[in-house]
Structure formats: structure tokens, C-alpha cells
Enzyme design. Structure first.
Site, mmCIF file in Angstrom:
data_model
loop_
_atom_site.group_PDB
_atom_site.id
_atom_site.type_symbol
_atom_site.label_atom_id
_atom_site.label_comp_id
_atom_site.label_asym_id
_atom_site.label_seq_id
_atom_site.Cartn_x
_atom_site.Cartn_y
_atom_site.Cartn_z
ATOM 1 N N ARG A 57 0.830 -1.194 0.000
ATOM 2 C CA ARG A 57 0.000 0.000 0.000
ATOM 3 C C ARG A 57 0.875 1.259 0.000
ATOM 4 O O ARG A 57 2.026 1.231 0.413
ATOM 5 C CB ARG A 57 -0.904 0.031 1.238
ATOM 6 C CG ARG A 57 -2.012 -0.996 1.243
ATOM 7 C CD ARG A 57 -2.820 -0.893 2.527
ATOM 8 N NE ARG A 57 -1.982 -1.085 3.703
ATOM 9 C CZ ARG A 57 -1.482 -0.111 4.453
ATOM 10 N NH1 ARG A 57 -1.750 1.146 4.167
ATOM 11 N NH2 ARG A 57 -0.727 -0.383 5.496
ATOM 12 N N LYS A 59 -8.387 -2.792 1.630
ATOM 13 C CA LYS A 59 -8.239 -1.802 2.699
ATOM 14 C C LYS A 59 -9.091 -0.554 2.440
ATOM 15 O O LYS A 59 -9.400 0.188 3.375
ATOM 16 C CB LYS A 59 -6.774 -1.421 2.876
ATOM 17 C CG LYS A 59 -5.925 -2.539 3.483
ATOM 18 C CD LYS A 59 -6.485 -3.053 4.808
ATOM 19 C CE LYS A 59 -5.557 -4.064 5.462
ATOM 20 N NZ LYS A 59 -6.131 -4.684 6.668
ATOM 21 N N HIS A 65 -9.155 -4.010 13.617
ATOM 22 C CA HIS A 65 -8.127 -4.614 12.783
ATOM 23 C C HIS A 65 -7.516 -5.761 13.583
ATOM 24 O O HIS A 65 -6.521 -5.594 14.279
ATOM 25 C CB HIS A 65 -7.070 -3.568 12.415
ATOM 26 C CG HIS A 65 -6.086 -4.047 11.400
ATOM 27 N ND1 HIS A 65 -4.790 -3.591 11.345
ATOM 28 C CD2 HIS A 65 -6.207 -4.936 10.375
ATOM 29 C CE1 HIS A 65 -4.153 -4.186 10.347
ATOM 30 N NE2 HIS A 65 -5.000 -4.996 9.746
ATOM 31 N N SER A 123 2.001 -5.854 11.435
ATOM 32 C CA SER A 123 2.679 -6.830 10.598
ATOM 33 C C SER A 123 3.910 -7.397 11.307
ATOM 34 O O SER A 123 4.702 -6.660 11.890
ATOM 35 C CB SER A 123 3.103 -6.165 9.287
ATOM 36 O OG SER A 123 3.778 -7.071 8.462
ATOM 37 N N LYS A 138 -0.049 -12.271 14.244
ATOM 38 C CA LYS A 138 -1.517 -12.243 14.296
ATOM 39 C C LYS A 138 -2.153 -13.421 13.553
ATOM 40 O O LYS A 138 -3.011 -14.122 14.095
ATOM 41 C CB LYS A 138 -2.006 -10.913 13.709
ATOM 42 C CG LYS A 138 -3.493 -10.669 13.813
ATOM 43 C CD LYS A 138 -3.854 -9.272 13.319
ATOM 44 C CE LYS A 138 -3.289 -8.989 11.956
ATOM 45 N NZ LYS A 138 -4.012 -7.958 11.217
ATOM 46 N N THR A 139 -1.722 -13.652 12.337
ATOM 47 C CA THR A 139 -2.286 -14.751 11.553
ATOM 48 C C THR A 139 -1.837 -16.098 12.108
ATOM 49 O O THR A 139 -2.633 -17.033 12.241
ATOM 50 C CB THR A 139 -1.864 -14.617 10.071
ATOM 51 O OG1 THR A 139 -2.348 -13.379 9.560
ATOM 52 C CG2 THR A 139 -2.430 -15.753 9.239
ATOM 53 N N ASP A 178 -8.317 -10.861 9.822
ATOM 54 C CA ASP A 178 -7.844 -9.471 9.693
ATOM 55 C C ASP A 178 -8.835 -8.383 10.100
ATOM 56 O O ASP A 178 -8.419 -7.377 10.658
ATOM 57 C CB ASP A 178 -7.421 -9.226 8.239
ATOM 58 C CG ASP A 178 -6.523 -8.015 8.081
ATOM 59 O OD1 ASP A 178 -5.645 -7.803 8.940
ATOM 60 O OD2 ASP A 178 -6.695 -7.275 7.097
ATOM 61 N N ARG A 210 2.674 -12.161 -0.982
ATOM 62 C CA ARG A 210 1.327 -12.382 -0.433
ATOM 63 C C ARG A 210 0.596 -13.497 -1.167
ATOM 64 O O ARG A 210 0.920 -13.846 -2.305
ATOM 65 C CB ARG A 210 0.490 -11.105 -0.584
ATOM 66 C CG ARG A 210 0.950 -9.935 0.263
ATOM 67 C CD ARG A 210 0.315 -9.968 1.621
ATOM 68 N NE ARG A 210 0.699 -8.841 2.461
ATOM 69 C CZ ARG A 210 0.147 -8.583 3.641
ATOM 70 N NH1 ARG A 210 -0.808 -9.366 4.107
ATOM 71 N NH2 ARG A 210 0.549 -7.565 4.364
#
Length: 537
Positions: free
Chosen positions: A60, A201, A221, A239, A243-244, A258, A324
Site C-alpha cells: 500500500r 483496505k 483490525h 505486521s 496475528k495470523t 484481519d 502475499r
């Protein structure tokens, strides 16, 4: 092209200022894959997923994301470094210019929706220049049934044209690429960038305004999962914090990885219908769910292949560290269907503290929880960027500042109230360094972090003794099943205790300096959650 389309009754693009386009509506994922390969836009990997290169932008561009300033937004959006105002007239002119650019071109239209809770369903039409951008939208949003598509009438529209370049002097953008939201027109314009994350996003940013501001629903988030007893957990983190990884638990069902909402009547619901995971250094052993989700229908971005093959080289960051994959959530076996659950019992704030100061797990008061939520801390390590010779702090309000149109304290106040009403346990988990900062200590073992989270989920930390951290005031458990006692208090892992005290105070000062921008809008309880500089400084 001879593909099966599903056209809604109002299948026209002229209302979006696009005329005479060769539009293909709601194609199947395999058709979009075939077009992408046949036109040399993509390569089929050995895992079955197609792979594309997003071009100039592999992430982004926050400085090129704008919100139209008008009667609806001028007094409600938190304008500043994150939310950049854009002139309403310039938006209309740019929309017309994009429409002219797309006139007569082959385009791909996807009708989808966001928000798994039907009370908050947002119908979205995504118009893309590229077939694989359309595949991304199909993967990431919730997918209507064929019957629902027949009379689909979108509330929001995204126009995505990577090859359209803005003229900054004429169009009001910063440079040739842009992502612009108009809450009045309910439209998002994305141009000059092929990075698909701008699509997802953009809608997340819209929901972060609409749900809290107009629906009294907290947007978050975070990832979320739920146990067999219906006990929901939320995982916030920037990041690289895990988290994942940590929300993917074989003993718990994944709600989403997410973006989620938390309603007034205690429902947690996923905004999305898919996952968008980093794949740098991915292995089946470390991340089995993500690895196995890379199959036909998934979309790999900016990866490379091992020489002479179509086998992905997940270790190669030649194009970007931000490699990704997007895939529908049902590519994962252990998921919650539909993707919603009740009030969380535990919330985890994940941070990768490269200073080695924060405890591997600690319990927060409501005030501390709000303070750390607003702060959104993690740290970059030396060597990740040119000129970085020591850990660099990274603060991102609400663990997602680039997507938050309202003042961070609005989200924090809502979260704090919901946590107290629901009696949620809030934990700060440091997945970063222990025994010293980066270059001296070592990264916390994933097995220990998983054991600490499991203990918290099972209630095994409810009755243990805690010690208060001298600087941050966090309550650290003195014991935890399957975790060595000596690592639970980070100071104990440092050989040089005086160096630990000095580093803790240094990090404390950075926290408080960052929080100055929010202090005027923060309650006394939140301010009391701030760390203190001790006499050992």
C-alpha cells in the site's frame, strides 16, 4: 471470450461514467485464472494457484490514500498525517477522467459484499481493469449466491484501474497513483497501482467510518477464533507480530484473520470472505493452514520461482518482503460458519518488542488496555532498512492507523467499554526478544508463546500470582504451564540488570512521547495506563 457470466438485472456501467465497455460480470475463478494465464499476466504455480506481479507497487501507499472532504466528513474525520483531505470537485473530475480512460476497454465486474452479520451487510461492486484483480476481490469479500446476484444493487462501488496514471498538478493527487474514498458518493477510486491490498483496505477504511460513527458497531483490525465452548478470542497486532500465525489454532475455529466488528448485542463478525497472508519464508511445517490454502483459486503476488521450475521460492524476497497470497476462507478446513460468534473472553495485543523489554505475557487493566490499543506498538529490527542500527519503534494507533478515519480515542473508548461490560481478559503478548534486545538476546520461541496463549484461554493463569512490572505497570504471571519460569519477567533474562532498566525507561519515554498527540482526547483512566520512568533511569 465465451465464459459463463452472472449478470444482475441492472448490469450497466454507464451510471459509473464508463461507456461501451466489454464487461464480463461475475466470472468463475477458473475463468479469471485462464484469462490471466492466456494473456501472459500470470503463471500457474506447482501448488495450483496462479502467480502475478503487481508491478511498481508491492504494498500500500499510505501517503496516496485520500478521503473526500465534504459536509459528511469535514467535522467527523480525524484529519492529519493519516487521513488526507481531497477536494470533492477534484474527485468528480478524476472519476470522469477515469471513466473516459476505461470507455471501450475490456473490464471485469464483481458483485460481492462485506460483513458476515446480515444486519450490517454492505453490497459492493468492484470494477477492475485486470482479471486477476477481480479474482482477488472474489477471494477477499463475501460471495453472494447466484440468486442474490440476479437482483444485486450495490451500495458502494470500487473502480480499479492500475494503468490509469493521474496528473498530480491537474488531478490533485500527490503522484500518479492514488486511492480515494468518497463517503458521500459511496465510491472508491484506485489508480496507478496494481497492488490489490488497496481494494480490500479501501472497504475496511469505509467500514471503520460507517460502523462506529453511524451504527455504533466497533470495527477492529484483528484476527479472531472461537473454541468449542463458544469462547471467542481476538488478536490485534501489526505486521510481523504473529496475528495470523497465533489465531490459526488446530483446537479452535477461525472466524477471520484481519477485520472484524463487535456489535451492541455482543456479536463478533468477520468483514471478509477470505484471507490475505504474507508468504515470505512460508513452509508447510510452520504455517500448515496457509500453505495448504495455496491451491487453485488462490492468488500469489510478487513471489519468484526456483530456477527452471514453477515451484515457488518462498525464501526469495527479490521483488519484495511483502509477498502475499489471497484465498477464500473456505480454503482453510477449521473455520467458523457463518463467520460470527459471541462476545470475546480474551483479547491479545501482539507486539514484537525488539528492545527485549516487555514481558512475554502480561495482563492489562482497562486503562492500560486502552492506552496500548491507542499506541499500537511494535518495533523494527536493525538491518531491515538502510541506516537502522538499533531497534526502531513503530506506533500505529488502534493497530491499524492507516485505515482509521475517526480519532483513535473513539475506537479506544468503544473497546474499553465493551471489554469492561463483557468482563474480557486483556493480555499483552511480546513475540519479540528476550534476554536482551535485537543483536544480544533471542527471539521468543513460538512454542512458548503458544503455550502462554493456551494457558490464558484455558483459564490457567486466573489463580496464579502476578508481579507488577516496575516501569510499564503490567501484571506478569509468576508461573505458566509449559513455560520456563525465568523468562516470564524479562528483567530476569538480562545479564546486565542496569542496562535493562535503562532500556525499559528509554522505551517508556518513546511510548509517552508518541501518546502526546492523543492525550487531550484521552480519559483519566487511559492516561493512568501509561508507563512511568523510574528512578533507575
Amino acid at each position: 471470450m465465451n465464459f459463463t457470466e452472472i449478470k444482475p438485472a441492472n448490469a450497466s456501467l454507464e451510471k459509473y461514467k464508463i461507456a461501451n465497455a466489454e464487461a464480463y460480470w461475475n466470472l468463475k475463478s477458473e475463468d479469471l485464472e485462464k484469462i490471466s494465464i492466456d494473456e501472459n499476466m500470470a503463471t500457474r504455480s506447482s501448488l495450483g494457484a496462479i502467480s502475478v506481479n503487481t508491478g511498481e507497487f508491492t504494498g500500500r501507499s499510505p501517503k496516496d490514500r485520500f478521503i473526500v472532504e465534504d459536509e459528511l466528513t469535514k467535522d467527523s474525520v480525524w484529519w492529519g498525517g493519516i487521513n488526507i483531505p481531497f477536494d470533492a470537485g477534484k474527485f468528480d473530475a478524476l472519476h470522469t477522467k477515469m471513466g473516459d480512460f476505461l470507455n471501450g476497454k475490456r473490464l471485469y465486474v464483481r458483485d460481492v459484499y462485506a460483513c458476515a452479520d446480515p444486519r450490517y451487510k454492505m453490497k459492493i461492486r468492484v470494477i477492475t481493469e485486470l482479471p486477476w484483480s477481480n479474482l482477488f476481490a472474489n477471494n477477499m469479500f463475501l460471495r453472494p449466491t447466484e440468486d442474490e446476484l440476479k437482483d444485486f444493487d450495490p451500495e458502494w462501488v470500487i473502480i480499479n484501474a492500475p494503468s490509469f496514471m493521474a496528473n498530480p498538478e491537474l488531478d490533485g493527487t500527490r503522484q500518479h497513483n492514488f486511492a480515494i474514498l468518497s463517503f458521500t458518493k459511496k465510491m472508491i477510486l484506485v489508480g496507478g497501482t496494481g497492488y490489490t491490498g488497496e481494494i480490500k483496505k479501501g472497504i475496511f477504511s469505509a467500514l471503520n467510518f460507517i460502523l462506529p460513527h453511524q451504527k455504533n458497531v466497533l470495527s477492529m483490525h484483528c484476527s479472531a477464533n472461537v473454541g468449542d465452548e463458544g469462547d471467542t478470542s481476538l488478536f490485534f497486532g501489526l505486521s510481523g507480530t504473529g496475528k495470523t500465525t497465533l489465531s490459526a489454532d488446530p483446537n479452535r475455529k477461525l472466524i477471520g484473520d484481519d477485520e472484524h466488528g463487535w456489535t451492541e448485542d455482543d456479536t463478533i463478525f468477520n468483514f471478509e470472505g477470505g484471507c490475505y497472508a504474507k508468504v515470505i519464508d512460508l513452509t508447510e511445517e510452520k504455517e500448515p493452514d496457509i500453505f495448504r490454502a495455496i491451491k487453485p483459486g488462490a492468488l500469489l503476488e510478487n513471489v519468484t520461482f526456483k530456477q527452471g521450475t514453477n515451484e515457488v521460492d518462498f525464501e526469495d524476497s527479490t521483488i519484495t518482503e511483502n509477498t502475499r497470497v489471497s484465498y477464500p476462507i473456505d480454503h482453510i478446513d477449521n473455520i467458523q460458519v457463518p463467520s460470527l460468534a459471541k462476545n470475546p473472553k480474551n483479547i491479545f495485543f501482539l507486539t514484537c518488542d525488539a528492545y527485549g523489554v516487555l514481558p512475554p505475557i502480561s495482563k492489562l487493566t482497562p486503562g492500560q488496555a486502552a492506552f496500548h490499543f491507542i499506541s499500537g506498538y511494535t518495533a523494527k529490527v536493525a538491518g531491515t532498512e538502510a541506516g537502522i542500527t538499533e531497534p526502531q519503534v513503530a506506533f500505529s494507533a488502534c493497530f491499524g492507523a492507516p485505515f482509521m478515519p475517526l480519532h483513535p480515542t473513539r475506537y479506544a473508548d468503544m473497546l474499553s467499554k465493551k471489554m469492561q461490560d463483557a468482563g474480557v481478559n486483556v493480555w499483552l503478548v511480546n513475540t519479540g526478544w528476550s534476554g536482551g534486545g535485537y543483536g544480544v538476546g533471542s527471539r521468543m520461541k513460538l512454542s512458548y508463546t503458544r503455550a502462554m496463549i493456551t494457558a490464558a484461554l484455558k483459564g490457567e493463569l486466573a489463580n496464579v500470582d502476578f508481579t507488577e512490572h516496575e516501569v510499564f505497570g503490567l501484571m506478569m504471571p509468576n508461573t505458566c504451564p509449559n513455560v520456563p519460569v525465568e523468562i516470564l519477567n524479562p528483567k530476569n533474562t538480562w545479564k546486565d540488570k542496569a542496562a535493562y532498566d535503562a532500556t525499559a525507561n528509554k522505551l517508556s519515554a518513546k511510548f509517552n512521547k508518541n501518546f502526546e498527540q492523543f492525550a487531550d482526547n484521552a480519559s483519566a483512566e487511559i492516561l493512568a495506563g501509561a508507563p512511568k520512568v523510574t528512578e533507575n533511569a
